[in-house]
Design a protein around this motif. Structure first.
Motif, PDB file in Angstrom:
ATOM      1  N   GLY A 195       0.844  -1.182   0.000  1.00  0.00           N
ATOM      2  CA  GLY A 195       0.000   0.000   0.000  1.00  0.00           C
ATOM      3  C   GLY A 195       0.885   1.239   0.000  1.00  0.00           C
ATOM      4  N   GLU A 196       0.284   2.383   0.299  1.00  0.00           N
ATOM      5  CA  GLU A 196       1.037   3.635   0.278  1.00  0.00           C
ATOM      6  C   GLU A 196       0.562   4.542   1.407  1.00  0.00           C
ATOM      7  OE1 GLU A 196       2.196   5.874  -3.536  1.00  0.00           O
ATOM      8  OE2 GLU A 196       0.599   7.130  -2.705  1.00  0.00           O
ATOM      9  N   VAL A 197       1.517   5.172   2.089  1.00  0.00           N
ATOM     10  CA  VAL A 197       1.183   6.192   3.080  1.00  0.00           C
ATOM     11  C   VAL A 197       1.940   7.465   2.705  1.00  0.00           C
ATOM     12  CG1 VAL A 197       0.761   4.542   4.948  1.00  0.00           C
ATOM     13  CG2 VAL A 197       3.044   5.516   4.659  1.00  0.00           C
ATOM     14  N   VAL A 198       1.361   8.604   3.096  1.00  0.00           N
ATOM     15  CA  VAL A 198       1.968   9.896   2.818  1.00  0.00           C
ATOM     16  C   VAL A 198       2.251  10.591   4.142  1.00  0.00           C
ATOM     17  CG1 VAL A 198       1.698  12.138   1.679  1.00  0.00           C
ATOM     18  CG2 VAL A 198       0.734  10.075   0.624  1.00  0.00           C
ATOM     19  N   SER A 199       3.496  10.999   4.352  1.00  0.00           N
ATOM     20  CA  SER A 199       3.890  11.664   5.589  1.00  0.00           C
ATOM     21  C   SER A 199       3.432  13.114   5.571  1.00  0.00           C
ATOM     22  CB  SER A 199       5.410  11.615   5.760  1.00  0.00           C
ATOM     23  OG  SER A 199       6.032  12.486   4.829  1.00  0.00           O
TER      24      SER A 199
ATOM     25  N   ARG B 130       2.086   2.891  11.771  1.00  0.00           N
ATOM     26  CA  ARG B 130       1.877   4.013  10.854  1.00  0.00           C
ATOM     27  C   ARG B 130       2.558   3.789   9.519  1.00  0.00           C
ATOM     28  NH1 ARG B 130      -1.681   4.173  14.405  1.00  0.00           N
ATOM     29  NH2 ARG B 130      -2.808   6.153  14.427  1.00  0.00           N
ATOM     30  N   GLN B 131       3.345   2.750   9.430  1.00  0.00           N
ATOM     31  CA  GLN B 131       4.049   2.432   8.191  1.00  0.00           C
ATOM     32  C   GLN B 131       3.477   1.170   7.556  1.00  0.00           C
ATOM     33  OE1 GLN B 131       8.074   2.210   9.725  1.00  0.00           O
ATOM     34  NE2 GLN B 131       8.503   4.302   9.068  1.00  0.00           N
ATOM     35  N   ALA B 132       2.201   0.953   7.744  1.00  0.00           N
ATOM     36  CA  ALA B 132       1.529  -0.217   7.179  1.00  0.00           C
ATOM     37  C   ALA B 132       0.061   0.135   6.926  1.00  0.00           C
ATOM     38  CB  ALA B 132       1.635  -1.407   8.132  1.00  0.00           C
ATOM     39  N   ILE B 133      -0.563  -0.600   6.032  1.00  0.00           N
ATOM     40  CA  ILE B 133      -1.993  -0.461   5.764  1.00  0.00           C
ATOM     41  C   ILE B 133      -2.709  -1.605   6.474  1.00  0.00           C
ATOM     42  CG2 ILE B 133      -3.780  -0.408   4.001  1.00  0.00           C
ATOM     43  CD1 ILE B 133      -1.916   1.994   3.915  1.00  0.00           C
ATOM     44  N   ASN B 134      -3.604  -1.281   7.390  1.00  0.00           N
ATOM     45  CA  ASN B 134      -4.320  -2.291   8.165  1.00  0.00           C
ATOM     46  C   ASN B 134      -5.503  -2.824   7.362  1.00  0.00           C
ATOM     47  OD1 ASN B 134      -5.580  -3.868  10.112  1.00  0.00           O
ATOM     48  ND2 ASN B 134      -6.521  -2.098  11.127  1.00  0.00           N
TER      49      ASN B 134
END
Length: 288
Positions: A41-45, A94-98
């Motif tokens: 997945g993708e997260v944006v800081s 916070r560095q993963a998609i649940n």
């Protein structure tokens, strides 16, 4: 006050760093059961950086040691205090998609249990200091206030060696622009199980008055600016240490680099460590 100087400077606390790791967190986080990396997945800081991250697709469990060989290598190669780091449970969440847990806090506590299992094995392998890297505490202070201290305490449960929680604003080589001058989640760590709180202070020119909020913890204070492509002088380091001593007793202060040096050339990193060692020695002599 602890610090440094190698033969001519001696570094009191040695760590193996990130030489064999993809990042400060991924190597451990992606080794856990319940994690899917094939289709990330993708997260944006808050800095606007988009990062591909693993997906949580099942219960998070640690099924085997991850960093124990690193610790054994370090222990074989130094008789000084040896330190190793682990990603903290809140930061990993916070560095993963649940995509599995209905209750986010249950996921965070499972991360904490996995960290605890690793930390216990690292202590058996000879670690004198175990540090949890938790830079994402400041990214979501509301959630951090709800669960972070409980998760940190679970991660460090039963650990008898020195324990540290590290906060920072990100690698200087990665985070562009001006860094914040204060932490949105810091004073709350005064109530956690960790013996020491480690913070980046040199590059952001942190208002050191916040150190008063962390009594009676020891403070591992960043006095080496990793954005500066010139090595500090020992006098500059000594001045940064003296500034902290206005708020923290010498026995509660541990001078250190702001964060990891993985993006610095080897020669520059060595020169900065020498400045750390020599600057600390100057202040030690004054206090003696």
């Amino acid at each position: 006050m602890r610090s440094a100087t190698w033969s001519a400077p001696v570094i009191d606390i040695i760590t193996d760093g990130e030489m064999r790791r993809e990042s400060y967190s991924n190597r451990f986080a992606t080794s856990l059961e319940g994690i899917e990396c094939g289709k990330p997945g993708e997260v944006v800081s808050k800095a606007g950086l988009a990062t591909l991250v693993p997906r949580v697709v099942g219960p998070i469990r640690r099924t085997h040691p991850v960093e124990v060989r690193d610790m054994e290598f370090l222990r074989r190669n130094t008789d000084r205090m040896a330190k190793i780091t682990l990603p903290g449970p809140f930061t990993m969440s916070r560095q993963a998609i649940n995509e599995h847990y209905r209750d986010e806090d249950e996921m965070i506590m499972d991360y904490a249990a996995a960290v605890n299992a690793e930390a216990r094995d690292l202590e058996k392998a000879g670690a004198d200091v175990i540090q949890l890297d938790e830079p994402w505490l400041r990214q979501d202070p509301a959630a951090a206030k709800r669960i972070a201290v409980r998760a940190i305490d679970r991660a460090l449960e039963g650990i008898t060696v020195t324990t540290v929680v590290h906060l920072c604003f990100g690698y200087a080589a990665v985070v562009a622009g001006q860094k914040p001058v204060g932490y949105s989640f810091l004073g709350e760590l005064g109530g956690c199980r960790a013996d020491q709180i480690s913070i980046e202070a040199a590059q952001p020119k942190l208002d050191l008055g916040v150190l008063k909020d962390l009594a009676p913890k020891k403070i591992m204070l960043g006095v080496i600016d990793l954005a500066d492509q010139a090595a500090e002088t020992s006098a500059v380091v000594a001045d940064r240490i003296r500034a902290a001593l206005k708020y923290v007793a010498p026995e509660r202060l541990v001078p250190a680099p702001d964060c990891g040096m993985k993006y610095l050339p080897r020669e520059l990193a060595f020169a900065k460590l020498k400045a750390l060692a020599d600057g600390a020695a100057m202040v030690r002599a004054e206090l003696a």
